[in-house]
Structures are given as structure tokens and as C-alpha cells.
Enzyme design. Structure first.
Site, mmCIF file in Angstrom:
data_model
loop_
_atom_site.group_PDB
_atom_site.id
_atom_site.type_symbol
_atom_site.label_atom_id
_atom_site.label_comp_id
_atom_site.label_asym_id
_atom_site.label_seq_id
_atom_site.Cartn_x
_atom_site.Cartn_y
_atom_site.Cartn_z
ATOM 1 N N LYS A 145 -1.472 -10.211 30.241
ATOM 2 C CA LYS A 145 -1.256 -10.052 28.811
ATOM 3 C C LYS A 145 -2.254 -10.851 27.974
ATOM 4 O O LYS A 145 -2.679 -10.423 26.912
ATOM 5 C CB LYS A 145 0.157 -10.490 28.457
ATOM 6 C CG LYS A 145 0.498 -10.168 27.035
ATOM 7 C CD LYS A 145 1.954 -9.963 26.846
ATOM 8 C CE LYS A 145 2.249 -9.384 25.492
ATOM 9 N NZ LYS A 145 1.796 -7.999 25.362
ATOM 10 N N GLY B 91 -8.846 -20.477 33.884
ATOM 11 C CA GLY B 91 -10.161 -20.344 33.262
ATOM 12 C C GLY B 91 -11.222 -20.021 34.298
ATOM 13 O O GLY B 91 -10.908 -19.582 35.402
HETATM 14 C C1 G6P Z 1 -4.671 -7.315 27.092
HETATM 15 C C2 G6P Z 1 -3.248 -6.822 26.943
HETATM 16 C C3 G6P Z 1 -3.175 -5.785 25.830
HETATM 17 C C4 G6P Z 1 -3.728 -6.354 24.537
HETATM 18 C C5 G6P Z 1 -5.149 -6.877 24.727
HETATM 19 C C6 G6P Z 1 -5.612 -7.666 23.521
HETATM 20 O O1 G6P Z 1 -5.468 -6.302 27.600
HETATM 21 O O2 G6P Z 1 -2.774 -6.282 28.151
HETATM 22 O O3 G6P Z 1 -1.829 -5.406 25.631
HETATM 23 O O4 G6P Z 1 -3.723 -5.372 23.558
HETATM 24 O O5 G6P Z 1 -5.191 -7.773 25.844
HETATM 25 O O6 G6P Z 1 -4.817 -8.819 23.409
HETATM 26 P P1 G6P Z 1 -4.547 -9.608 22.086
HETATM 27 O O7 G6P Z 1 -3.586 -10.699 22.495
HETATM 28 O O8 G6P Z 1 -5.862 -10.155 21.627
HETATM 29 O O9 G6P Z 1 -3.951 -8.690 21.097
#
Ligand code: G6P
Length: 616
Positions: free
Chosen positions: A611, A102
Site C-alpha cells: 500500500k 528502505g
Molecule cells: C500503491 C497503492 C495504490 C496507491 C498508490 C499511490 O500502488 O497500492 O493503491 O494508489 O500506491 O499511493 P498514495 O499513498 O501516494 O496515494
């Protein structure tokens, strides 16, 4: 971002921590570290780099002994990712040690205050400030660690999931969360602490997910006590049974998680619609939608908020919902929405899409929309995630754990859920003739088979094309209508994992600028299924061809017109226009994958990315 793991019990903590960190590396992999209580002292090893680098270092330094310990894998926020800035961080006395996921936003004034009181700092991190603040409180108040953590956290602004050990009380770990996830695994005379349940699924299927503003003292041979950080009130622990299994988080014979996840799409799309798409009865039934059907049908507007790939799924949904259910849809980046005082009315429905269910901007946007009185519906993959709990209703995608940082199966399952939602709304609003509605149900049911076919028939073609264009510095992706968002997603996949500059564009916009980029060295990927605006796309292809661009076209099986013009074609099975994104996206995922492999890139853990983006 960042992954944290802790263990206290009768087993050796070291292998549990290392294995757990490897499973959490999707959350960040700039640096890693661990600390173990070896029966006499706290021993720490940490290093810039991946968990495998930490493993080498810890073994060399002998930091492998102990039944209590914790580890961290970092996505750098404050301070460059070097050894010193890696977690864990000790307090000045060397007695307290912390791991943290965080950001402590007010760390600067706190640091200045602590420096005045004689504290010295080795790192540039906000985390080292927090552990010294805890130490200062503990000294001043002459209290136990748990109390000191609580008082310190009440002075902190920001987000955290933390675990703290005091060398003088090594039979307990104090944990707390606000804004970053924290799961506790409950075993027999042992406890596990982690950012998600993956580090402990082979040991226990019982878990407690801490809520925001809660803390717990995890003590050997004692039940876990959870308290509210603000007012110290006790909270009844809610023990959940985990649905995840070990197989789901292993590569299962594939070279990379991304490839495994691409190939899982036929089965996970089926999982997404299982029990919801009831073709025999001619209906779609999704509990979260049924329970709130009136809110959806009365909605003057639907606002979709998301980030990254999930935002692209939202764009596809905009086309589908407007077409099927005739409800106006706006799609916003959560990060823009939350900071721009958006106009939200009580009869707006907000749909938040998130694979992880932890994205900080999406979470903040949901809270804002709720404050403004909107009904917020979540589309998440991770069961029990913060977003799934913060939204008032929702539908899980059931894609199973997605570990490759570049999202693949999450995208297609999100589109599947949103298509079912659009169809259900169309039925409720009477905006689609029943015969067409039934045709869609049948066609959607066939999609997994067609994705399977697309995987079989497009992989070799994608690989051959990858070999030709892998060294191109740039790449354009064009699509129209339902496939314009797929062009954006295709470009994002290429950027993310192969570091090639790529842009997605609506094909007709080419002539308003990007066409100036076209020459014989520019690969242009055109999504041209035989439905919708096919003729228009053919014209766009001609425009590129006459400027010597290299055309790679995604076409429907049996196509002849585009084939005659394009340098390369990849064929996908035929489907109804609105469902084409579920198929056109497959060769684009494979193309990016093969290019990244050929360029020697780290497919599952691309540089600078993580991720789960739990910082804004
Ligand atoms: C990060 C990941 C992406 C994902 C995005 C939104 O940038 O690398 O792959 O699409 O976050 O994440 P979420 O978990 O909210 O779909």
C-alpha cells in the site's frame, strides 16, 4: 514499503510485535521476522510468507519471551522473498541485529569492501550490508552503538527507517530515518517503535514522528534523545497527540478491510467536507486554500502529481478544475515528472495527491517542484505523513486509515477535496455564476446520501454480474469526460485484486484500436450516466454490441436507452455531471471486490503489491 515494529518496556514484547506487524502488513507481506531479547540472548524467528506464518514458526521455536524486541514485515526489494532474506539480520559477530525499511543504494561497493575485510554474507540483502558496516565502524572506532549507527549512516546512500539492537546493551534500541517513516510511541516507562502509529494506539496516544536525517536512542527509563545524523546536533522532540482510534483500524464485522472501506464512503465523504462546505453561508472554506488563495488565482497553470489511484483522482480534478475555474491543468505520474527535467515556473501551482503521504516518487517530485520555485499544495490522507510535511500547504482528506491495499475511500475523498478546491477557485476567479456555484454546494452536500443509496442498490447487481464474468481473462472499461478517469480506476481495481487483465479507455478511442479485441467473450463495462456525452456513449455501446461484446453499463436510475442495448445494467442515483465520478465508481469497486472474492484472491493483500510504496 516494509513495516517495522519495536518495543522496549515492562510488557511482553511478543504479542505487541505480532499484533503490530499484522496492522502493518499493508506495507508488504512477502516475509516476516522478529527478534526478542530473552534476558540472556537475542532469539530470532523469520520466514517467507505472512505474519500468521511467522506466528506459527515463532511459537514452535519458542521465540516468544522478552520485554525488548522488534519485528519486520517485508516487501522484497533485494533478493527473493525467502527465509534467509527476511529481516531481522544479524551482524557477523551475532551481537548486532537490525530491521530495515528502505533501500541502501550503494550497498554493492560497501559489501565488496566488507568482504575484503573478512565479512561473510548469508543473504542477498542490502540490509545485511548495513548491519555489518555498523559492526565494522563500532569495532574500528571502539564506540557505542549509537555513534556507530550514525557514522555508518553517513556513508550510506539510499532510504531507510531502521532499528538496531546490541546484545551487549539490550536496554536500548537505536533508530534512524531517511525517506521511510518512523513513529515512536511514548508510554509510561515503555516505548514503541513503528512505521506508523497503528501498532501502539491502544497503549499510548503520544507519539514522536522522526524527521528525515534524524536518529534516536530509545532507552528504558530515559527520555528519548533525538539527534541529526549529519552533524550530531540535538533536536527538541515534538510529541504529538494521535487522532487515530482502535475501531478505525479493525474490520468491524466486515469480511475484508476493502469492503469496510467501500461502505465507509458516505461517512468519510461527510468528514471530508465537514466544516469546509458551509451550505448555509453559501461558501467553501478550506484553511490551506484561503491562506494561499492568491497563489492559486494567479497560477498560470496547475500541475498535479500523483501515482496509482491518486493519479486517477488527479485526472478527475483536471476536468473539474479546468471546467470550473478555467485554469489549465496537467496531470503527471510523479515517477515520470521527477526524472524528466520538467518545466516548472514560479507561478505554477503543483498539487501532490497521496493517500499514504509516503509514496517515494511523489515525495521526490514535490522536492523537485519546490526546488524549481513552485508552490506545492498537498492532498493527503495520513496526518503528519512525509508528504503532508514536505508540502507548503494542503488539505487532508480525513478518510481515516485505509488498510485494504486497493484504494477506495481515499479516491472518493480525494475527489471531494479537489472538487471543493475547484469550486473555491471558481468563486474567487468569478468563472462560475453564483447560482450554479450554490447549486453545486447543495448537490455536493447530498453526495454522501447518494453514495449510501448506490451502495444499497448496486451491491447485489454487482455480485450477480461478478458471478457471470469472474472467469473472464480480460475486461474493458469505457468512459467519457469526467468518467474516463473512473474507467481507468475501475480497470485498476480489477487488475489489482482479481488479477484479471483490464484496460480503461476513453470510449471514443475504442475505434482506434481496442475495438479489435471485441468478441462475444469480452465483457465491456461502460460508464454511461445520463449527463454530458450520453448520446455519444450510446453510439459507442452500439459499436460494441454490433461486434457481439458483452455490455455491462453503469447508468442513471430510470435510464431506458442504454438499458435496451446492454446485457446488464447497474443503476446509480442522479447527480450533476461533474459529481458523477463519486457515484459511478461505487459499483465498479463492488464489482472488483466480488470478482476477487469469488476467485479466491486475497482481497486486502493482493500479490506483489504494497500500500505504501516508499521505494522508487
Ligand atoms: C500503491 C497503492 C495504490 C496507491 C498508490 C499511490 O500502488 O497500492 O493503491 O494508489 O500506491 O499511493 P498514495 O499513498 O501516494 O496515494
Amino acid at each position: 514499503m516494509c513495516g517495522i515494529v519495536g518495543y522496549i518496556g515492562h510488557r511482553d514484547a511478543y504479542p505487541i510485535i505480532i499484533k503490530g506487524l499484522k496492522r502493518l502488513e499493508y506495507r508488504g507481506y512477502d516475509s516476516a521476522g522478529l527478534v526478542l531479547y530473552d534476558g540472556a540472548d537475542l532469539k530470532m524467528s523469520k520466514t517467507k510468507g505472512k505474519v500468521s506464518d511467522l506466528e506459527l514458526k515463532a511459537e514452535k521455536e519458542g521465540t516468544t519471551i522478552g520485554k525488548v524486541g522488534m519485528g519486520h514485515t517485508r516487501w522484497a526489494t533485494h533478493g527473493v522473498p525467502n527465509d534467509v532474506n527476511s529481516h531481522p539480520h544479524f551482524s557477523n559477530s551475532g551481537k548486532l541485529v537490525i530491521i530495515h525499511n528502505g533501500i541502501i543504494e550503494n550497498y554493492e561497493p560497501l559489501k565488496i569492501e566488507l568482504i575484503k575485510r573478512g565479512y561473510v554474507f548469508k543473504s542477498d540483502t542490502d540490509t545485511e550490508v548495513l548491519i555489518n558496516l555498523i559492526e565494522e565502524v563500532k569495532k574500528k572506532e571502539n564506540c557505542k552503538l549509537g555513534k556507530a549507527v550514525q557514522i555508518a549512516l553517513n556513508q550510506v546512500v539510499g532510504a531507510y527507517a531502521i532499528a538496531v539492537i546490541d546484545v551487549e546493551k539490550p536496554d536500548e534500541i537505536v533508530v534512524a530515518r531517511l525517506g521511510s517513516p518512523l513513529a515512536l510511541g511514548i508510554g509510561e516507562n515503555e516505548y514503541f517503535i513503528a512505521s506508523d502509529a497503528s501498532p501502539f494506539i491502544e497503549y499510548t496516544s503520544n507519539a514522536i514522528y522522526l524527521e528525515d536525517e534524524e536518529m534516536a536512542i530509545v532507552r528504558l527509563n530515559k527520555p528519548i534523545k533525538i539527534r541529526k545524523i549529519k552533524d550530531d546536533s540535538l533536536v527538541d522532540p515534538y510529541i504529538q497527540e494521535l487522532q487515530m482510534n482502535l475501531e478505525q483500524i479493525e474490520k468491524g464485522g466486515y469480511d475484508h478491510f476493502m469492503l469496510k472501506e467501500i461502505y465507509e464512503q458516505p461517512s468519510v465523504i461527510k468528514d471530508t467536507y465537514r466544516g469546509r462546505l458551509l451550505v448555509d453561508q453559501g461558501i467553501i472554506r478550506m484553511a490551506g486554500v484561503e491562506d494561499n488563495l492568491e497563489k492559486f488565482t494567479n497560477a498560470k497553470r496547475i500541475v498535479i502529481i500523483a501515482c496509482g489511484t491518486s493519479w486517477h483522482a488527479g485526472l478527475v480534478a483536471e476536468y473539474i478544475i479546468e471546467e470550473f475555474a478555467r485554469i489549465p491543468v496537467e496531470v503527471e505520474y510523479a515517477s515520470e515528472f521527477r526524472y524528466r527535467n520538467p518545466i516548472i515556473n514560479k507561478d505554477d501551482v503543483v498539487i501532490a495527491i497521496s493517500q499514504s503521504g509516503e509514496t517515494a516518487d511523489t515525495l521526490a517530485a514535490i522536492k523537485l517542484a519546490k526546488e524549481k520555485g513552485a508552490f506545492v499544495f498537498g492532498v493527503c490522507n495520513v496526518v503528519g505523513s512525509s508528504i503532508s510535511r514536505e508540502t507548503q500547504a494542503g488539505a487532508y482528506t480525513h478518510a481515516g486509515p485505509e488498510i485494504g491495499v486497493a484504494s477506495t475511500k481515499a479516491f472518493t475523498t480525494q475527489i471531494t477535496v479537489l472538487t471543493m478546491l475547484a469550486l473555491r477557485l471558481a468563486k474567487a476567479k468569478g468563472t462560475m455564476p453564483n447560482s450554479e456555484y450554490q447549486r453545486y454546494l447543495l448537490e455536493l452536500e447530498l453526495i454522501p446520501k447518494k453514495v449510501e443509496e448506490a451502495l444499497q442498490t448496486t451491491n447485489e447487481a454487482a455480485k450477480a454480474i461478478a458471478a457471470i464474468y469472474k472467469d473472464s481473462p480480460n475486461c474493458l472499461y469505457l468512459g467519457r469526460g469526467y468518467n474516463f478517469p473512473v474507467a481507468l480506476e475501475g480497470a485498476l481495481k480489477l487488475k489489482e485484486i482479481s488479477y484479471i487483465h483490464a484496460e480503461g479507455y476513453p470510449a471514443a478511442e475504442m475505434k482506434h484500436g481496442p475495438i479489435a479485441l471485441i468478441d462475444e467473450s469480452m465483457p465491456v463495462i461502460v460508464i454511461a450516466p445520463n449527463k454530458g456525452h450520453y448520446d455519444k456513449v450510446v453510439s459507442n455501446i452500439q459499436e460494441i454490441k454490433s461486434r457481439s461484446g458483452k455490455i455491462i453499463a453503469i447508468v442513471t436510475k430510470g435510464d431506458t436507452q442504454v438499458k435496451a442495448l446492454a446485457d446488464h445494467v447497474i443503476e446509480i442515483p442522479e447527480t450533476t455531471e461533474a459529481l458523477t465520478p463519486l457515484l459511478t465508481t461505487i459499483p465498479l469497486q463492488l464489482l472488483s471486490y466480488h470478482i476477487a472474492v469469488m476467485r479466491g484472491c486475497n482481497v486486502d493483500q493482493p500479490r506483489n503489491l504494497a500500500k505504501s510504496v516508499t521505494v522508487e
